[in-house]
Design an enzyme around this catalytic site. Structure first.
Site, mmCIF file in Angstrom:
data_model
loop_
_atom_site.group_PDB
_atom_site.id
_atom_site.type_symbol
_atom_site.label_atom_id
_atom_site.label_comp_id
_atom_site.label_asym_id
_atom_site.label_seq_id
_atom_site.Cartn_x
_atom_site.Cartn_y
_atom_site.Cartn_z
ATOM 1 N N LYS A 1 31.046 39.736 42.590
ATOM 2 C CA LYS A 1 30.117 39.909 41.459
ATOM 3 C C LYS A 1 29.108 38.764 41.454
ATOM 4 O O LYS A 1 29.315 37.740 42.124
ATOM 5 C CB LYS A 1 30.914 39.961 40.148
ATOM 6 N N TYR B 1 7.903 15.039 33.596
ATOM 7 C CA TYR B 1 7.660 15.474 32.215
ATOM 8 C C TYR B 1 8.180 14.471 31.189
ATOM 9 O O TYR B 1 9.222 13.836 31.397
ATOM 10 C CB TYR B 1 8.361 16.812 31.968
HETATM 11 C C1 LIG Z 1 35.740 37.244 37.914
HETATM 12 C C2 LIG Z 1 37.051 37.905 37.994
HETATM 13 C C3 LIG Z 1 37.954 37.584 39.034
HETATM 14 C C4 LIG Z 1 37.729 36.449 40.001
HETATM 15 O O1 LIG Z 1 37.976 35.238 39.337
HETATM 16 P P1 LIG Z 1 38.046 33.827 40.107
HETATM 17 O O2 LIG Z 1 38.629 32.906 39.106
HETATM 18 O O3 LIG Z 1 36.653 33.461 40.465
HETATM 19 O O4 LIG Z 1 38.893 34.012 41.296
HETATM 20 C C5 LIG Z 1 39.096 38.345 39.143
HETATM 21 N N1 LIG Z 1 39.378 39.339 38.265
HETATM 22 C C6 LIG Z 1 38.560 39.634 37.226
HETATM 23 C C7 LIG Z 1 38.931 40.726 36.299
HETATM 24 C C8 LIG Z 1 37.380 38.918 37.054
HETATM 25 O O5 LIG Z 1 36.582 39.207 36.024
#
Ligand SMILES: *Cc1c(COP(=O)(O)O)cnc(C)c1O
Length: 411
Positions: free
Chosen positions: A60, A303
């Site tokens: 993601k 800035y």
């Molecule tokens: C984002 C997410 C993961 C991965 O999490 P990490 O801590 O980055 O390994 C796994 N399962 C779900 C449901 C998530 O939302």
């Protein structure tokens, strides 16, 4: 446009196409991806899991900023056949990049978008019982049957809430979950939960996590014991993300969902250091020196006059800023970039597209040189986890904010 403008426009176009025949990909600011490190992390995480457990990498947020197409493509090449994304559009993007296998949408999908699940062969998470009814109604609808005359069921995984209270049908609703398993039009191919405190090492976090795990397996056992024909062995169970894989080994899991660990990091610097050698950071972030300025004592730079030179100072402008995802809050808290394998402290406010560093102590800096924001340069290195700590966040947030303007290059 007058003639002068047209002339200069043509000129700059010619210059661009000239450099295009060289390597323009590293022209301003870019991300380098070590596929070796990625392959290493895959092997390491796999070694912590039961043999039959399949990695279901979480890609993601553009694979935590690494570039989802690049990362998932390499994982496909390694034989990985399941992925997790946050939303439908991320799944669509992976299919457009020819990623094969199961793509599970972890988040909520509105019924208006259900046809995209079919069109791009995505697997949806059932976020609760009501969502399951909507998915089933869609799957059985006449309009869908017109598109899919073979009536193939819609693949889904059921999210179960075991204590996080974010998504999932409550685990204590066994009857509703059993009903979801038998809804027409749906094929439940997985059931999962998410551990909310697996990263904590205190007793409260450990007890909370163990309780979540117990609740999940009690539910699974209850469903297996019921004679319902729909509770078939093809319902795969999963509940570990990165910290779950590292700290809560489980014998009875079919899949695991690593995100941050796959990229060679954990959420903070201390945890990341504790895994050094076992996990290898995949990403480096680099930009270039654009200009050098000499300041006299008392002159300010950047800035808001936020920085004033206490003595004669040489500063360099670097071609990356907060619009690329580098948090503006890193300004003025001792963070450095690497130049010539040495640390050049960031001074003043980070700008949208640029930042300033003090290079007084580093001779021979000139425009075009490469600056390292994250990664190794000579003997020095900067970890994404240190940067995240420095601005009071976690590596997951820092990396997922790295923007689309940065090019991603596989090494
Ligand atoms: C984002 C997410 C993961 C991965 O999490 P990490 O801590 O980055 O390994 C796994 N399962 C779900 C449901 C998530 O939302």
């Amino acid at each position: 446009m007058n003639n002068m403008d047209i002339t200069s426009f043509t000129y700059s176009e010619a210059t661009l196409s000239e450099t295009a025949s060289l390597d323009t990909s590293r022209s301003r600011a870019w991300i380098e991806i070590s596929l070796d490190a990625l392959r290493h992390n895959v092997r390491y995480l796999q070694s912590l899991l039961p043999t039959r457990c399949a990695l279901m990498p979480v890609v993601k947020a553009n694979a935590y900023g690494h570039g989802a197409g690049l990362i998932a493509g390499e994982l496909n090449a390694l034989g990985i056949r399941s992925f997790c994304v946050a939303c439908v559009s991320e799944g669509v993007e992976l299919r457009r990049r020819h990623i094969a296998g199961e793509i599970l949408v972890l988040g909520y999908t509105h019924p208006d978008q259900f046809p995209l699940l079919d069109q791009y062969a995505l697997t949806q998470t059932v976020v609760d019982h009501a969502h399951a009814l909507a998915l089933s109604a869609y799957a059985c609808s006449a309009s869908r049957h017109a598109l899919r005359p073979n009536h193939s069921p819609l693949p889904v995984h059921i999210a179960v809430d075991t204590g996080m209270h974010r998504l999932g049908e409550p685990a204590e609703h066994a009857a509703q979950i059993r009903e979801i398993l038998s809804l027409p039009g749906l094929q439940v191919t997985g059931m999962y939960s998410h551990l909310a405190a697996a990263g904590g090492t205190d007793a409260a976090s450990r007890n909370f996590t163990k309780n979540q795990i117990d609740i999940f397996y009690q539910l699974a056992a209850q469903l297996k014991n019921c004679p319902d024909e729909y509770v078939a062995p093809h319902v795969r169970l999963h509940l570990q993300a990165s910290y779950g894989i590292l700290r809560y080994p489980l014998p009875d899991v079919d899949c695991a969902r690593p995100g941050i660990a796959l990229y060679g990091l954990l959420s903070n610097a201390a945890d990341t250091r504790a895994c050094a050698g076992k996990l290898r950071p995949v990403l480096s972030l680099r930009a270039r020196v654009a200009a050098i300025h000499q300041l006299s004592a008392g002159e300010s730079a950047g800035y808001d006059m936020a920085y004033t030179a206490a003595r004669p100072t040489t500063i360099a402008t670097v071609t990356i800023g907060y619009a690329d995802g580098l948090p503006r809050s890193l300004s003025e808290d001792g963070t450095a970039v690497l130049l010539h394998g040495r640390r050049a402290p960031i001074i003043g406010r980070i700008c949208m597209d640029q930042l300033l560093v003090d290079v007084t102590a580093i001779p021979g800096i000139h425009p075009g040189q490469i600056a390292t924001l994250i990664g190794q340069d000579g003997q020095e290195s900067i970890s994404a986890a240190d940067l995240a700590d420095a601005c009071g966040t976690i590596t997951n947030e820092l990396l997922s904010c790295l923007g689309p303007r940065l090019e991603r290059l596989a090494l």
